[in-house]
Write an enzyme that holds these catalytic residues in place. Structure first.
Site, mmCIF file in Angstrom:
data_model
loop_
_atom_site.group_PDB
_atom_site.id
_atom_site.type_symbol
_atom_site.label_atom_id
_atom_site.label_comp_id
_atom_site.label_asym_id
_atom_site.label_seq_id
_atom_site.Cartn_x
_atom_site.Cartn_y
_atom_site.Cartn_z
ATOM 1 N N ASP A 24 0.840 -1.191 0.000
ATOM 2 C CA ASP A 24 0.000 0.000 0.000
ATOM 3 C C ASP A 24 0.876 1.243 0.000
ATOM 4 O OD1 ASP A 24 -2.284 -1.440 -0.005
ATOM 5 O OD2 ASP A 24 -2.703 -1.227 2.129
ATOM 6 N N CYS A 73 -7.041 -17.307 11.898
ATOM 7 C CA CYS A 73 -6.790 -16.755 10.559
ATOM 8 C C CYS A 73 -5.704 -17.555 9.833
ATOM 9 C CB CYS A 73 -6.400 -15.284 10.652
ATOM 10 S SG CYS A 73 -5.029 -14.938 11.779
ATOM 11 N N CYS A 106 -6.359 -19.731 6.240
ATOM 12 C CA CYS A 106 -5.788 -19.201 4.987
ATOM 13 C C CYS A 106 -5.486 -20.345 4.010
ATOM 14 C CB CYS A 106 -4.521 -18.407 5.270
ATOM 15 S SG CYS A 106 -3.742 -17.802 3.749
ATOM 16 N N CYS A 166 -11.133 -13.337 -1.460
ATOM 17 C CA CYS A 166 -10.910 -14.395 -0.458
ATOM 18 C C CYS A 166 -11.516 -13.923 0.859
ATOM 19 C CB CYS A 166 -9.424 -14.709 -0.329
ATOM 20 S SG CYS A 166 -9.116 -15.969 0.930
ATOM 21 N N CYS A 212 -11.923 -14.690 12.084
ATOM 22 C CA CYS A 212 -11.470 -14.077 13.351
ATOM 23 C C CYS A 212 -12.594 -14.133 14.387
ATOM 24 C CB CYS A 212 -11.050 -12.625 13.109
ATOM 25 S SG CYS A 212 -10.343 -11.853 14.586
HETATM 26 S S1 SF4 Z 1 -7.110 -12.966 1.944
HETATM 27 FE FE1 SF4 Z 1 -7.175 -15.242 1.822
HETATM 28 S S2 SF4 Z 1 -5.215 -15.822 0.873
HETATM 29 FE FE2 SF4 Z 1 -4.979 -13.719 1.593
HETATM 30 S S3 SF4 Z 1 -4.111 -13.914 3.665
HETATM 31 FE FE3 SF4 Z 1 -6.345 -13.765 3.913
HETATM 32 S S4 SF4 Z 1 -7.029 -15.915 3.953
HETATM 33 FE FE4 SF4 Z 1 -4.948 -15.917 3.103
HETATM 34 S S1 SF4 Z 2 -7.647 -12.897 16.951
HETATM 35 FE FE1 SF4 Z 2 -8.068 -12.664 14.729
HETATM 36 S S2 SF4 Z 2 -6.179 -11.739 13.906
HETATM 37 FE FE2 SF4 Z 2 -5.655 -12.549 15.926
HETATM 38 S S3 SF4 Z 2 -4.847 -14.597 15.525
HETATM 39 FE FE3 SF4 Z 2 -7.084 -14.841 15.925
HETATM 40 S S4 SF4 Z 2 -8.047 -14.752 13.908
HETATM 41 FE FE4 SF4 Z 2 -5.959 -13.959 13.665
#
Ligand code: SF4
Ligand code: SF4
Length: 254
Positions: free
Chosen positions: A140, A198, A202, A243, A250
């Site tokens: 960014d 998270c 992913c 995504c 979270c």
């Molecule tokens: S947007 Fe999707 S691919 Fe990118 S970090 Fe988050 S979960 Fe992973």
């Molecule tokens: S609280 Fe949210 S940002 Fe922190 S580790 Fe868990 S899912 Fe990931």
């Protein structure tokens, strides 16, 4: 010109324009990080008005079942709202006699520094030449999350997203950099603890599970290329590259 807007007035104005939460970030301690990461012109601003618009949480959570076009529709609509609010806040600060720079909701900086680019383009044109198109890095132009964390809107989680106590990462951020000497708000503590939702969610395995530290490069926390490549792979089969599973998973604000 008399400098005549108070912190309370600018935050009330930001909320009246539509922000769900807002605060003032002190960026002076982050100036070296900002200079090294985003460039000297951004490091000149000691404060930022940071604000967030909340994402309708059910639209984000729906991503856990599969991608939806509605997610992209609302994402883009919130970005336009953020730019409308940022512009209004920046103009109000400017009218009050301060410097103010509204950031794009989402923007990426060119790999080559565009300083004096206008003149280089004109000179090439006069010489009958054409400059090659600049490539763009996937970073960014400035971190909204950094400003929001310093303003106390939340903390930067292991997902690299700003996590707000009320809605978690289900929000979009706006930032107006300024030299107005407002009293800053206090950051809040990182509450990720031992959570790994998270990281486990992913699909691209892009998140490294490391807590945010301004001393670390972004690559210590996330493989951004993996994340962006995954968007392209989803687009190839779905028509839209989205995504957001790190947001939907979270537990905060779910
Ligand atoms: S947007 Fe999707 S691919 Fe990118 S970090 Fe988050 S979960 Fe992973
Ligand atoms: S609280 Fe949210 S940002 Fe922190 S580790 Fe868990 S899912 Fe990931």
């Amino acid at each position: 010109m008399e400098k005549n807007v108070t912190k309370e007035e600018i935050l009330e104005f930001t909320r009246a324009k539509g922000a769900d939460v807002c605060g003032i970030a002190d960026l002076t301690a982050a100036a070296d990080f900002v200079r090294a990461t985003y460039g000297g012109s951004f490091a000149e601003y000691p404060r930022a008005v940071s604000f967030a618009l909340f994402f309708p949480k059910e639209v984000v959570n729906e991503q856990l079942k599969g991608p939806t076009r509605n997610y992209e529709t609302i994402y883009l609509m919130l970005n336009r709202e953020i730019e409308r609010i940022s512009t209004a806040v920046a103009i109000k600060l400017q009218r009050a006699g301060f410097r103010a720079y509204p950031l794009d909701a989402t923007d990426y900086r060119p790999t080559a520094h565009p300083e004096k680019l206008h003149y280089a383009v004109a000179a090439a044109d006069e010489a009958g030449e054409k400059l090659p198109k600049l490539g763009f890095e996937i970073i960014d132009v400035f971190s909204h999350r950094l400003a929001a964390a310093h303003a106390g809107l939340g903390w930067i989680g292991k997902s690299c997203c700003l996590v707000n106590p009320e809605v978690g990462p289900r929000l979009r951020l706006g930032t107006v950099l300024t030299d107005a000497p407002f009293e800053p708000d206090a950051p809040i503590e990182n509450r990720c603890g031992s959570c790994r939702s998270c990281i486990d969610a992913c699909p691209a395995h892009a998140l490294h599970g490391r807590a945010f530290d301004e001393k670390d490069p972004l690559s210590a926390r996330i493989d951004v290329q993996k994340c962006y490549d995954f968007f392209d792979k989803v687009e190839a089969v779905y028509g839209i590259g989205i995504c957001g599973l790190c947001l939907g998973s979270c537990p905060f604000g779910k």
